[in-house]
Scaffold this motif. Structure first.
Motif, PDB file in Angstrom:
ATOM      1  N   VAL A  72       1.349  -0.410 -11.912  1.00 19.37           N
ATOM      2  CA  VAL A  72       0.386   0.117 -10.665  1.00 19.37           C
ATOM      3  C   VAL A  72      -0.813  -0.469 -10.981  1.00 19.37           C
ATOM      4  O   VAL A  72      -1.410  -1.085 -10.215  1.00 19.37           O
ATOM      5  CB  VAL A  72       0.231   1.573 -10.957  1.00 19.37           C
ATOM      6  N   GLN A  73      -1.263  -1.143 -12.100  1.00 19.51           N
ATOM      7  CA  GLN A  73      -2.627  -1.419 -12.447  1.00 19.51           C
ATOM      8  C   GLN A  73      -2.136  -2.699 -12.090  1.00 19.51           C
ATOM      9  O   GLN A  73      -4.394  -2.828 -11.857  1.00 19.51           O
ATOM     10  CB  GLN A  73      -2.741  -1.011 -13.947  1.00 19.51           C
ATOM     11  N   PHE A  74      -1.430  -3.394 -11.937  1.00 16.27           N
ATOM     12  CA  PHE A  74      -1.610  -4.814 -11.817  1.00 16.27           C
ATOM     13  C   PHE A  74      -1.491  -4.683 -10.602  1.00 16.27           C
ATOM     14  O   PHE A  74      -2.748  -5.636 -10.038  1.00 16.27           O
ATOM     15  CB  PHE A  74      -0.115  -5.472 -11.793  1.00 16.27           C
ATOM     16  N   ILE A  92       0.791  -1.370   0.659  1.00 21.73           N
ATOM     17  CA  ILE A  92       0.070  -0.097   0.092  1.00 21.73           C
ATOM     18  C   ILE A  92       0.502   1.337  -0.091  1.00 21.73           C
ATOM     19  O   ILE A  92       0.489   2.169  -0.318  1.00 21.73           O
ATOM     20  CB  ILE A  92      -1.002   0.705   1.248  1.00 21.73           C
ATOM     21  N   SER A  93       2.476   1.452   0.713  1.00 20.15           N
ATOM     22  CA  SER A  93       2.881   1.934   0.807  1.00 20.15           C
ATOM     23  C   SER A  93       3.428   3.089  -0.825  1.00 20.15           C
ATOM     24  O   SER A  93       3.964   3.468  -1.109  1.00 20.15           O
ATOM     25  CB  SER A  93       4.385   1.801   1.523  1.00 20.15           C
ATOM     26  N   TRP A  94       3.441   1.533  -1.274  1.00 23.39           N
ATOM     27  CA  TRP A  94       4.229   1.752  -2.668  1.00 23.39           C
ATOM     28  C   TRP A  94       3.816   2.563  -2.922  1.00 23.39           C
ATOM     29  O   TRP A  94       3.155   2.826  -4.613  1.00 23.39           O
ATOM     30  CB  TRP A  94       4.950   0.062  -3.279  1.00 23.39           C
ATOM     31  N   ILE A  95       1.895   1.744  -3.835  1.00 20.98           N
ATOM     32  CA  ILE A  95       0.831   2.002  -4.722  1.00 20.98           C
ATOM     33  C   ILE A  95       0.636   4.043  -4.003  1.00 20.98           C
ATOM     34  O   ILE A  95       0.980   4.263  -5.682  1.00 20.98           O
ATOM     35  CB  ILE A  95      -0.070   1.154  -4.259  1.00 20.98           C
ATOM     36  N   LEU A  99      -5.111  -6.381  -5.786  1.00 23.73           N
ATOM     37  CA  LEU A  99      -5.473  -6.079  -4.218  1.00 23.73           C
ATOM     38  C   LEU A  99      -6.756  -5.708  -4.446  1.00 23.73           C
ATOM     39  O   LEU A  99      -7.812  -6.533  -3.538  1.00 23.73           O
ATOM     40  CB  LEU A  99      -5.044  -4.530  -3.828  1.00 23.73           C
ATOM     41  N   THR A 100      -7.195  -5.572  -5.632  1.00 21.35           N
ATOM     42  CA  THR A 100      -9.166  -5.754  -5.705  1.00 21.35           C
ATOM     43  C   THR A 100      -9.278  -6.875  -5.263  1.00 21.35           C
ATOM     44  O   THR A 100     -10.515  -7.330  -4.867  1.00 21.35           O
ATOM     45  CB  THR A 100      -9.371  -5.136  -7.160  1.00 21.35           C
ATOM     46  N   TRP A 149       3.712 -10.633  -5.643  1.00 24.09           N
ATOM     47  CA  TRP A 149       3.680  -8.941  -5.421  1.00 24.09           C
ATOM     48  C   TRP A 149       5.555  -8.083  -5.570  1.00 24.09           C
ATOM     49  O   TRP A 149       5.240  -7.595  -5.951  1.00 24.09           O
ATOM     50  CB  TRP A 149       2.695  -8.072  -5.166  1.00 24.09           C
ATOM     51  N   CYS A 150       5.686  -8.476  -4.676  1.00 24.55           N
ATOM     52  CA  CYS A 150       7.055  -7.312  -4.200  1.00 24.55           C
ATOM     53  C   CYS A 150       8.255  -7.571  -4.859  1.00 24.55           C
ATOM     54  O   CYS A 150       8.633  -6.888  -5.503  1.00 24.55           O
ATOM     55  CB  CYS A 150       8.096  -8.132  -2.486  1.00 24.55           C
ATOM     56  N   ASP A 151       8.454  -8.900  -5.749  1.00 21.75           N
ATOM     57  CA  ASP A 151       9.590  -9.298  -6.715  1.00 21.75           C
ATOM     58  C   ASP A 151       9.457  -8.970  -8.120  1.00 21.75           C
ATOM     59  O   ASP A 151       9.682  -8.225  -8.668  1.00 21.75           O
ATOM     60  CB  ASP A 151       9.869 -11.316  -6.759  1.00 21.75           C
ATOM     61  N   ARG A 152       8.142  -8.794  -8.047  1.00 15.29           N
ATOM     62  CA  ARG A 152       7.923  -7.785  -9.137  1.00 15.29           C
ATOM     63  C   ARG A 152       7.515  -6.089  -9.336  1.00 15.29           C
ATOM     64  O   ARG A 152       8.443  -5.813 -10.465  1.00 15.29           O
ATOM     65  CB  ARG A 152       6.108  -7.927 -10.163  1.00 15.29           C
ATOM     66  N   ILE A 153       7.229  -5.615  -8.254  1.00 15.47           N
ATOM     67  CA  ILE A 153       8.179  -4.464  -8.204  1.00 15.47           C
ATOM     68  C   ILE A 153       9.082  -3.555  -7.570  1.00 15.47           C
ATOM     69  O   ILE A 153      10.073  -2.839  -7.743  1.00 15.47           O
ATOM     70  CB  ILE A 153       6.660  -3.533  -7.776  1.00 15.47           C
ATOM     71  N   GLY A 154      10.006  -4.818  -7.024  1.00 14.08           N
ATOM     72  CA  GLY A 154      11.082  -4.142  -6.769  1.00 14.08           C
ATOM     73  C   GLY A 154      11.232  -3.867  -5.449  1.00 14.08           C
ATOM     74  O   GLY A 154      12.207  -3.063  -5.330  1.00 14.08           O
ATOM     75  N   ILE A 155      10.465  -4.715  -4.234  1.00 11.62           N
ATOM     76  CA  ILE A 155      10.353  -4.346  -3.443  1.00 11.62           C
ATOM     77  C   ILE A 155      11.013  -5.793  -1.641  1.00 11.62           C
ATOM     78  O   ILE A 155      10.469  -6.366  -2.532  1.00 11.62           O
ATOM     79  CB  ILE A 155       9.803  -3.763  -2.595  1.00 11.62           C
TER      80      ILE A 155
END
Length: 359
Positions: free
Chosen positions: A286-288, A270-273, A293-294, A348-354
């Motif tokens: 962001v869209q992914f 949520i912090s990342w988005i 999340l939805t 998710w973390c792997d995909r967005i790099g966190i």
């Protein structure tokens, strides 16, 4: 509650029916509430780009000992965890905290502990409009404000009866404001004792008082959410959406941030988005994340807040899977499904790099 594109939004924090989790998944007080904080968080934020001024404000859980008393040691660890995950403010003594099941003394002690633990690193708000009469509400508001928080949150359903009109609601707020000096306040469209969504008429009145610096919105319908965001313009009030299905749209429309229950499962997401919703270079991600999340919202909402405590326990937070409002324990099937969500979260973390936050 299921309206328009927000079909996965749960009936916010009411008693949720337990059952099999079955949804398919893929893949000195500061008067400017959440002004950019100069103090450093207790733990360093190492997960997010923070390319915007958007902020994640978690609705805090209350940890309990096995004897049912508040576990203040774990509350400190949980506070640190939120900050490590990128939270830029904290909402203590809220519905996720089981505020209606806490005694007045516990509400004050819990809030005081969080404010002391944060020690000015980020802003803290807490609900204070408790009491039978308006004088009672004003007195408790003063007490909780003096725990060291930045603003006292007012439950919109506390200021008029369900059957009363907006004029009665405005009159209730006006009487309260006259009893509470210049204490900074905020509003929360809490579903208990009944959900009172602020109409444009009431919202304009509140903005005009210059007493509000925070609003947690549960309107759900994005067109109505956007209309309220547009009213804020240049006002010191900061608008936070509670509906995760609206996250990207609300943030891009001008909301200051998010304050959704899924922040008690994967706060760094949520912090990342919040940090990247308006970043043109990350819109595919962001869209992914928004879609994911939805999809997961109905899953994690089942038997909340026990589901959140189970998830946090898996993540290393030493929190008991217990609460005062849960009608039944988590089932084996519910735990199994949450285990699957945890694996997806790591992806998710792997995909967005966190990196997942740790304490």
């Amino acid at each position: 509650m299921k309206e328009k594109n927000n079909s996965s939004r749960r009936s916010f924090l009411t008693n949720l029916a337990t059952g099999t989790l079955g949804v398919a998944l893929t893949g000195g007080i500061n008067t400017k509430l959440f002004a950019e904080d100069k103090a450093q968080p207790i733990l360093p934020i190492n997960n997010n780009e923070f390319v915007s001024g958007k902020k994640f404000v978690p609705v805090m859980l209350t940890p309990y000992k096995q004897n049912g008393q508040i576990d203040f040691d774990v509350l400190s660890r949980l506070t640190d965890f939120y900050l490590a995950a990128g939270a830029k403010g904290l909402f203590a003594n809220c519905l996720s905290s089981e505020m209606y099941s806490l005694s007045p003394e516990e509400r004050l002690a819990l809030t005081r502990h969080v404010a002391k633990r944060v020690n000015g690193a980020v802003s803290v708000v807490a609900t204070g409009s408790f009491g039978e009469t308006m004088n009672d509400k004003a007195e408790f508001t003063k007490q909780i404000y003096h725990t060291g928080i930045n603003a006292v949150i007012l439950i919109t359903g506390h200021f008029a009866k369900k059957e009363e009109n907006d004029d009665a609601l405005i009159a209730g707020f006006e009487k309260f404001f006259n009893l509470t000096d210049n204490i900074p306040t905020g509003t929360y469209e809490c579903p208990s004792p009944y959900k009172r969504v602020l109409t444009p008429q009431v919202f304009r009145y509140l903005l005009g008082t210059n007493r509000l610096i925070y609003h947690k919105d549960t309107t759900i319908d994005f067109d109505k959410v956007k209309a309220k965001i547009n009213l804020v313009q240049n006002n010191r009030l900061e608008f936070y959406d509670a509906c995760i299905a609206n996250a990207t749209n609300s943030l891009q429309a001008g909301a200051k941030g998010m304050s959704a229950i899924c922040g008690n499962f994967y706060p760094e997401i949520i912090s990342w988005i919040c940090a990247n919703a308006t970043n043109p270079d990350r819109q595919a991600d962001v869209q992914f994340i928004q879609e994911q999340l939805t999809k997961t919202e109905d899953i994690i909402s089942t038997n909340y807040s026990l589901s959140a405590k189970y998830f946090l326990q898996k993540r290393g937070v030493p929190i008991e899977i217990s609460g005062r409002t849960a009608s039944s324990p988590l089932t084996g099937e519910q735990r199994k499904t949450l285990d699957e969500v945890y694996k997806i979260f790591v992806g998710w973390c792997d995909r967005i790099g966190i990196k997942p936050a740790t304490i």
